[in-house]
Write an enzyme that holds these catalytic residues in place. Structure first.
Site, PDB file in Angstrom:
ATOM      1  N   HIS A 282      67.725  73.362  66.659  1.00 46.22           N
ATOM      2  CA  HIS A 282      68.626  73.196  67.802  1.00 46.22           C
ATOM      3  C   HIS A 282      68.090  73.989  68.988  1.00 46.22           C
ATOM      4  O   HIS A 282      67.223  74.847  68.820  1.00 46.22           O
ATOM      5  CB  HIS A 282      70.039  73.696  67.462  1.00 46.22           C
ATOM      6  CG  HIS A 282      70.087  75.185  67.223  1.00 46.22           C
ATOM      7  ND1 HIS A 282      69.691  75.765  66.027  1.00 46.22           N
ATOM      8  CD2 HIS A 282      70.439  76.211  68.033  1.00 46.22           C
ATOM      9  CE1 HIS A 282      69.812  77.084  66.109  1.00 46.22           C
ATOM     10  NE2 HIS A 282      70.261  77.391  67.318  1.00 46.22           N
TER      11      HIS A 282
ATOM     12  N   ASP B 268      69.771  76.445  72.142  1.00 46.78           N
ATOM     13  CA  ASP B 268      71.033  77.107  72.451  1.00 46.78           C
ATOM     14  C   ASP B 268      71.549  76.610  73.804  1.00 46.78           C
ATOM     15  O   ASP B 268      70.771  76.393  74.727  1.00 46.78           O
ATOM     16  CB  ASP B 268      70.842  78.629  72.500  1.00 46.78           C
ATOM     17  CG  ASP B 268      70.484  79.207  71.133  1.00 46.78           C
ATOM     18  OD1 ASP B 268      70.707  78.530  70.115  1.00 46.78           O
ATOM     19  OD2 ASP B 268      69.979  80.357  71.095  1.00 46.78           O
TER      20      ASP B 268
ATOM     21  N   HIS C 216      64.559  75.740  68.004  1.00 47.98           N
ATOM     22  CA  HIS C 216      64.318  76.728  66.946  1.00 47.98           C
ATOM     23  C   HIS C 216      65.207  76.452  65.749  1.00 47.98           C
ATOM     24  O   HIS C 216      66.170  75.685  65.826  1.00 47.98           O
ATOM     25  CB  HIS C 216      64.526  78.143  67.483  1.00 47.98           C
ATOM     26  CG  HIS C 216      65.884  78.393  68.053  1.00 47.98           C
ATOM     27  ND1 HIS C 216      66.271  77.929  69.304  1.00 47.98           N
ATOM     28  CD2 HIS C 216      66.971  79.039  67.564  1.00 47.98           C
ATOM     29  CE1 HIS C 216      67.518  78.289  69.553  1.00 47.98           C
ATOM     30  NE2 HIS C 216      67.982  78.956  68.505  1.00 47.98           N
TER      31      HIS C 216
ATOM     32  N   ARG D  17      68.717  87.181  54.418  1.00 50.45           N
ATOM     33  CA  ARG D  17      68.358  87.408  55.813  1.00 50.45           C
ATOM     34  C   ARG D  17      69.618  87.482  56.661  1.00 50.45           C
ATOM     35  O   ARG D  17      70.592  86.759  56.397  1.00 50.45           O
ATOM     36  CB  ARG D  17      67.455  86.262  56.273  1.00 50.45           C
ATOM     37  CG  ARG D  17      67.031  86.367  57.688  1.00 50.45           C
ATOM     38  CD  ARG D  17      65.859  85.436  58.009  1.00 50.45           C
ATOM     39  NE  ARG D  17      65.529  85.664  59.395  1.00 50.45           N
ATOM     40  CZ  ARG D  17      66.090  85.017  60.411  1.00 50.45           C
ATOM     41  NH1 ARG D  17      66.954  84.041  60.196  1.00 50.45           N
ATOM     42  NH2 ARG D  17      65.775  85.322  61.654  1.00 50.45           N
TER      43      ARG D  17
HETATM   44  C1  LIG Z   1      78.846  79.688  73.212  1.00 48.27           C
HETATM   45  C2  LIG Z   1      78.534  78.886  72.224  1.00 48.27           C
HETATM   46  C3  LIG Z   1      77.120  78.518  71.871  1.00 48.27           C
HETATM   47  C4  LIG Z   1      77.267  77.879  70.510  1.00 48.27           C
HETATM   48  C5  LIG Z   1      78.568  77.150  70.688  1.00 48.27           C
HETATM   49  C6  LIG Z   1      79.478  78.247  71.278  1.00 48.27           C
HETATM   50  C7  LIG Z   1      79.834  79.248  70.183  1.00 48.27           C
HETATM   51  C8  LIG Z   1      78.839  79.270  69.012  1.00 48.27           C
HETATM   52  C9  LIG Z   1      77.386  78.988  69.422  1.00 48.27           C
HETATM   53  C10 LIG Z   1      76.490  78.522  68.271  1.00 48.27           C
HETATM   54  C11 LIG Z   1      75.873  79.661  67.432  1.00 48.27           C
HETATM   55  C12 LIG Z   1      74.961  79.058  66.335  1.00 48.27           C
HETATM   56  C13 LIG Z   1      74.040  77.955  66.855  1.00 48.27           C
HETATM   57  C14 LIG Z   1      74.840  76.980  67.752  1.00 48.27           C
HETATM   58  C15 LIG Z   1      73.963  75.802  68.143  1.00 48.27           C
HETATM   59  C16 LIG Z   1      76.125  76.608  67.051  1.00 48.27           C
HETATM   60  O1  LIG Z   1      76.303  75.711  66.291  1.00 48.27           O
HETATM   61  O2  LIG Z   1      77.114  77.544  67.423  1.00 48.27           O
HETATM   62  C17 LIG Z   1      75.381  77.745  68.941  1.00 48.27           C
HETATM   63  C18 LIG Z   1      76.126  76.969  70.038  1.00 48.27           C
HETATM   64  C19 LIG Z   1      75.203  76.481  71.149  1.00 48.27           C
HETATM   65  O3  LIG Z   1      74.373  77.247  71.648  1.00 48.27           O
HETATM   66  O4  LIG Z   1      75.335  75.316  71.504  1.00 48.27           O
HETATM   67  O1  LIG Z   2      68.938  83.250  62.406  1.00 48.86           O
HETATM   68  C1  LIG Z   2      68.146  83.008  63.312  1.00 48.86           C
HETATM   69  O2  LIG Z   2      67.038  83.545  63.388  1.00 48.86           O
HETATM   70  C2  LIG Z   2      68.495  82.005  64.376  1.00 48.86           C
HETATM   71  C3  LIG Z   2      69.953  82.030  64.756  1.00 48.86           C
HETATM   72  C4  LIG Z   2      70.259  81.095  65.865  1.00 48.86           C
HETATM   73  O3  LIG Z   2      69.434  80.324  66.289  1.00 48.86           O
HETATM   74  C5  LIG Z   2      71.591  81.088  66.482  1.00 48.86           C
HETATM   75  O4  LIG Z   2      72.496  81.788  65.992  1.00 48.86           O
HETATM   76  O5  LIG Z   2      71.765  80.366  67.481  1.00 48.86           O
HETATM   77 FE   LIG Z   3      70.050  79.366  68.163  1.00 51.29          FE
END
Ligand SMILES: C=C1C[C@]23C[C@H]1CC[C@H]2[C@@]12CCC[C@@](C)(C(=O)O1)[C@H]2[C@@H]3C(=O)O
Ligand SMILES: O=C(O)CCC(=O)C(=O)O
Ligand SMILES: [Fe+2]
Length: 358
Positions: free
Chosen positions: A232, A234, A289, A299
């Protein structure tokens, strides 16, 4: 009251089976629902880098006089870098790691008391992107936005206050670091505070907000077929990631495939997010990533996902758009972008792209 992340998904519920999460520790074999193949994720098997691959993202010393240019270069080529001499005390990183470890070490029943709701952002559960994949990810997560007090009280009826203090201090430090990094990167492009009025470094930084994502990747019986967190980008301006001393994070480069980011004790990983890609008119890459898992060591990672207040309009800095062309992207708020991502996932960026007349 500034617009907060807490309510961005109110109209975008997801239905995820939190409570069916297996007890990872008891599995000797990978269940089929956790076994990934290229048809579950087209990049799953793309050129995995050998663990000793010579090339990886740069490690930048923030005390180096040329740090701004190095950061700018890393944002344009990799969309990611590691930083040393970032000023965040090692003891605070250790405290956050300890918090994360004790949170995920709680009994499943206790963690589920703080389960994320279908329309919420905060709480315990699988990552939000899980809804876009047929297979399950070998991980559990906990998202914090706003005060963690309510959730933490459910997790640790006795000593939640100590944990709240750690989160507060960590977010405070990360917020300052993130805005410093953003401005080092922008300065390297010749962009100054007059060009991005809403993001002044001199102010109290109240134009920004963040979410903290704690991730746990348990030991996995068959790591080659499992996926910790699927590929994905961010949806942030920048993400600052702390990883414990267990490798697993990989970044994707079109020319090299998946490259492992080796943990460097005391350093932090920085990812360019989609909003920074938009702001820089496509000059900075939001890096694709993912996290892999392994057979011997659990981890942990902690992502500080940082962006502007939900209603601030982000658009490409005019200085970075050539006079004969229109900006690559139309303007978008973080709220709108997260909602677009919640429905369209990896198509979100292209959906706000301006289509040029040929
Ligand atoms: C502020 C954010 C950014 C979110 C959505 C919301 C709260 C949680 C974040 C994450 C965290 C984990 C990866 C991700 C891809 C996910 O699934 O939840 C992120 C997402 C994004 O960066 O789109
Ligand atoms: O665990 C990791 O190294 C990546 C985590 C991540 O990409 C995320 O929380 O958005
Ligand atoms: Fe991420």
């Amino acid at each position: 009251m500034p617009a907060m992340l807490t309510d961005v998904f109110r109209g975008h519920p997801i239905h995820l089976p939190h409570s069916h999460q297996p007890d990872f520790t008891s599995l000797r074999e990978l269940p089929d629902s956790y076994s990934w193949t290229p048809k579950d994720d087209i990049l799953f098997a793309a050129a995995p880098s050998p663990p000793t691959a010579v090339e990886t993202i740069p490690l930048i010393d923030l005390d180096h006089p040329d740090a701004a240019n190095q950061i700018g270069h890393a944002c344009r080529t990799w969309g990611a870098f590691q930083i040393a001499n970032h000023g965040v005390p090692l003891s605070l990183l250790q405290d956050v790691e300890f918090l994360t470890e004790s949170l995920f070490g709680l009994p499943v029943k206790r963690k589920l008391k703080a389960a994320r709701s279908e329309t919420g952002v905060s709480g315990y559960g699988v990552a939000r992107i899980a809804s876009f994949f047929n297979k399950q990810m070998w991980s559990e997560g906990f998202t914090i936005t706003g005060s963690p007090l309510n959730d933490f009280r459910k997790l640790w009826p006795q000593d939640h206050l100590n944990y709240c203090d750690i989160v507060e201090e960590y977010e405070e430090r990360m917020k300052k670091l993130a805005s410093k990094l953003m401005w080092l990167a922008l300065n390297s492009l010749g962009v100054t505070e007059e060009d991005v009025e809403w993001a002044r470094l001199t102010s109290d930084l109240s134009w920004a907000q963040a979410a903290l994502q704690l991730n746990h990747y348990p030991v996995c019986p068959e790591p080659d077929r499992a996926m910790g967190l699927a590929a994905h980008t961010d949806s942030t301006l920048l993400t600052i990631l702390y990883q414990n001393n267990t490798a697993g994070l990989q970044v994707f480069r079109d020319d090299l495939g998946w490259i492992t980011v080796p943990p460097v004790p005391g350093s932090l990983v920085v990812n360019v997010g989609d909003l920074f890609h938009i702001l820089s008119n496509g000059l900075f890459k939001s890096v694709l990533h993912r996290a892999r898992v392994n057979q011997t060591r659990a981890r942990l990672s902690v992502a500080f996902l940082w962006g502007p207040q939900s209603d601030i309009k982000i658009s490409p800095v005019p200085k970075l758009v050539s006079p004969l062309e229109s900006p690559l992207y139309r303007s978008v708020t973080w709220r709108e972008y997260l909602q677009t991502k919640a429905t369209h996932f990896n198509k979100a960026l292209s959906m706000i792209r301006n289509h040029r007349e040929e």
